[in-house]
Motif scaffolding. Sequence first.
Motif, short mmCIF file in Angstrom:
data_model
loop_
_atom_site.label_atom_id
_atom_site.label_comp_id
_atom_site.label_asym_id
_atom_site.label_seq_id
_atom_site.Cartn_x
_atom_site.Cartn_y
_atom_site.Cartn_z
N ASN A 196 0.81 -1.21 0.00
CA ASN A 196 0.00 0.00 0.00
C ASN A 196 0.84 1.26 0.00
N VAL A 198 0.34 5.70 0.71
CA VAL A 198 -0.51 6.76 1.26
C VAL A 198 -0.05 8.09 0.66
N LYS A 235 -1.71 -0.72 -3.75
CA LYS A 235 -2.99 -0.02 -3.56
C LYS A 235 -2.71 1.34 -2.93
N TYR A 237 -3.97 4.91 -1.12
CA TYR A 237 -5.01 5.48 -0.26
C TYR A 237 -4.74 6.97 -0.03
N PRO A 239 -6.06 9.05 2.89
CA PRO A 239 -6.87 9.27 4.11
C PRO A 239 -7.01 10.74 4.48
N GLU A 247 -11.04 8.00 -0.52
CA GLU A 247 -9.89 7.55 0.25
C GLU A 247 -9.18 6.38 -0.43
N GLU A 248 -9.96 5.43 -0.97
CA GLU A 248 -9.37 4.29 -1.65
C GLU A 248 -9.26 4.62 -3.14
#
Length: 741
Positions: A196, A198, A235, A237, A239, A247-248
């Motif tokens: 992931n 961010v 993936k 994100y 947030p 968000e996703e």
Amino acid sequence: MSNLRQKWITAPLLNWIKKVLPPISDTEREAMEAGEVWWDAQLLSGKPDWNQLLNMGPPELTQAEQAFIDGPVEELCRMVDDWKISYEDHDISPEIWDFLKTNRFFGIIIPEKFGGLGFSPTAHAQIVTKISTRSTSVGVTVMVPNSLGPGELLMAHGTEEQKNHYLPRLADGREIPCFGLTSPEAGSDAAAMVDNGVVCYQEYNGEKTLGMRVNWHKRYITLGPVATILGLAFKLYDPDHILGEEEELGITVALVPTDTPGVTIGQRHLPALQAFMNGPNWGKDVFIPMDWIIGGQENIGHGWHMLMSALAAGRGISLPSLSTGGAKLAARTTGAYAHIREQFGIPIGKFEGVQRRLAEIAAIAYVLDSAHKTTTRALDQGRKPAVVSAIMKAHATNGLRQAVNDAMDIHAGKAIMDGPLNYLGNVYRAVPVAITVEGANILTRSLMIFGQGAIRCHPYLLQEMEAATNPDATEGLKQLDALLPKHALFQLKTFCRAAFHGWTGGLFASSPKGVGDAAKYYRQMNRYSAVLTLVTEISLMSLGGELKRKELISARLGDVLSELYLMSATLKRFNDDGSPAADRPLLEFAMRAGFHNIEVSLIEVFHNFPIRFIGQLMQFLTMPWGHSIRAASDRQARACANLIMEPGETRDRLTKGVFLGNPGDGIDIVEQAFISSHQTENIRDKMKKGGLRPLNDDAIDKALAKKLISAEEAEKIRRTAAAVNQAIQVDHYESLAPAGK
């Protein structure tokens, strides 16, 4: 009338479709939408337009492509010592790495304006095929950067800045790429990916920069241990809503130099004693600027679609090339060995059990080569046939497994003693690797081929699914209402065609003009295309979403579609070659085997169908007489086997592209013994008529004394005996103690 139909027919049907539709995840939807349909759609139409396939013509190479195969590829094969690579060094030598870089083997598909070779998919495939007959490890090393990897993704989706920077560096080997998709938690199920990133701001090169903080663990990454640039799927994100409300953001793909802080390149894996580089890597809080995303920030969340689009083409080239090369190698060497190796005073290729295996090896090589050429021809024309590529990957690697297993059985002890003289052992060990990667064959067969093919290739089903899921219910009802009459007519035609051809054994099915005696095969192809289409319709209507969970039913129907594709390609290849009479045994054996497999798969569908009476009904409609086409006869098997045990155009045509080794290599020794044996066949016949076994010195002396042969003939047969004796030898060693002990 239209309003009444919508109220009493379309609306209830729409509600029913919504209930029975299989749930489709976002990743499944993107996989289905990636690539395109092609000949697979014709096969699921019930009435294929053969002109579409036959008019494509054979694959062709440009002068530059042929010169590269005759030059650098041939020279590379002469440089390679696969035993040394695989068992002594466990690595490709620096000299070979330099040769690959200097001659732009990593830039086969990169356009010339970026410093690459700019070759076609057909050239790419033939290059990998030939190298793979010499060394699987070198073949994989060349294959990976040119199939699913940063180069292909950059060409299709990269920004101009990314292309201008990376493509020249990839083409000349300054950058070695790898692609990180598979992780311990997610193999075939990419939706389970836990890697992931961010969205965040961080100081980079002295400036506050928008980017992503990414964590990952990848494994089974080919070229990973030596890569300088990593294509990474994760993936993403948001947030803190830096980019927007969502968000996703979905699976995203970026290019990450492997010397970036936080990136760890692990120790190498050793896949099935293969020497190509493969290993894990990790990232811990790695900051990746937004402009490292392939295609830039606008491609956030489009990574899975990008990957599936690339795989729709690459999957049809890479492993099918390796598999085709391995099957050709098995056919060439096993035919030669079966001719020169004698038991009970006769060549083992004269034993009927061996002949059957030889025929199967030859037919597999013929079918794989045919399908390989047809697929790359489609890719040359700009197509990206996703379902066909999945068929090729699964069935080419399975075909290689059968061909090599049969070849190992015929060679017996010759093939199980390791050493430089063993030309089959490393191919045998490579088979499970090929079967596992780019989507494990079990899942490809059970879920992908028919699961995607039935929906993508159907003329109306995908549109009906879209209508059923349309958030505007009124608009969805109108869409479905417009499709229903067309679908009903399609079903009626399919029902009539499949039932008629089923009950008449395909005798009255059509065939294209100008195909001669092969017309009977085209008629049966049309018959089973109609049968598959009808069975697909009934299965979807009766099982709905449950069909997705009936993986064995789906797999068998996928097998039918796959056989139809492979057989279509075989017929096309026979036509492209000018329908040579000498090749007819190969065509007959392959077509009969394919029809037999189709009938077995269909009957297993009928007998195992969850709704028993519907299974019985489908068999009654389409195959009332049960098995109607027998597998190839013993006579046909003998004829097919003889083609690879005899020198000639058919053997050379079938095994074109196999590197025959440097003088003194195991392949060369067997090939020279094969040639010598055929050149002295008449001499040996004289000795046999005199009651003597030809290939030993005492028998030769006796034949000379009895004046059965001349002195000159005796010398020739002695050379043959020496060549055969050398060819059947295996390697042996003084000790198995570790080096230095």
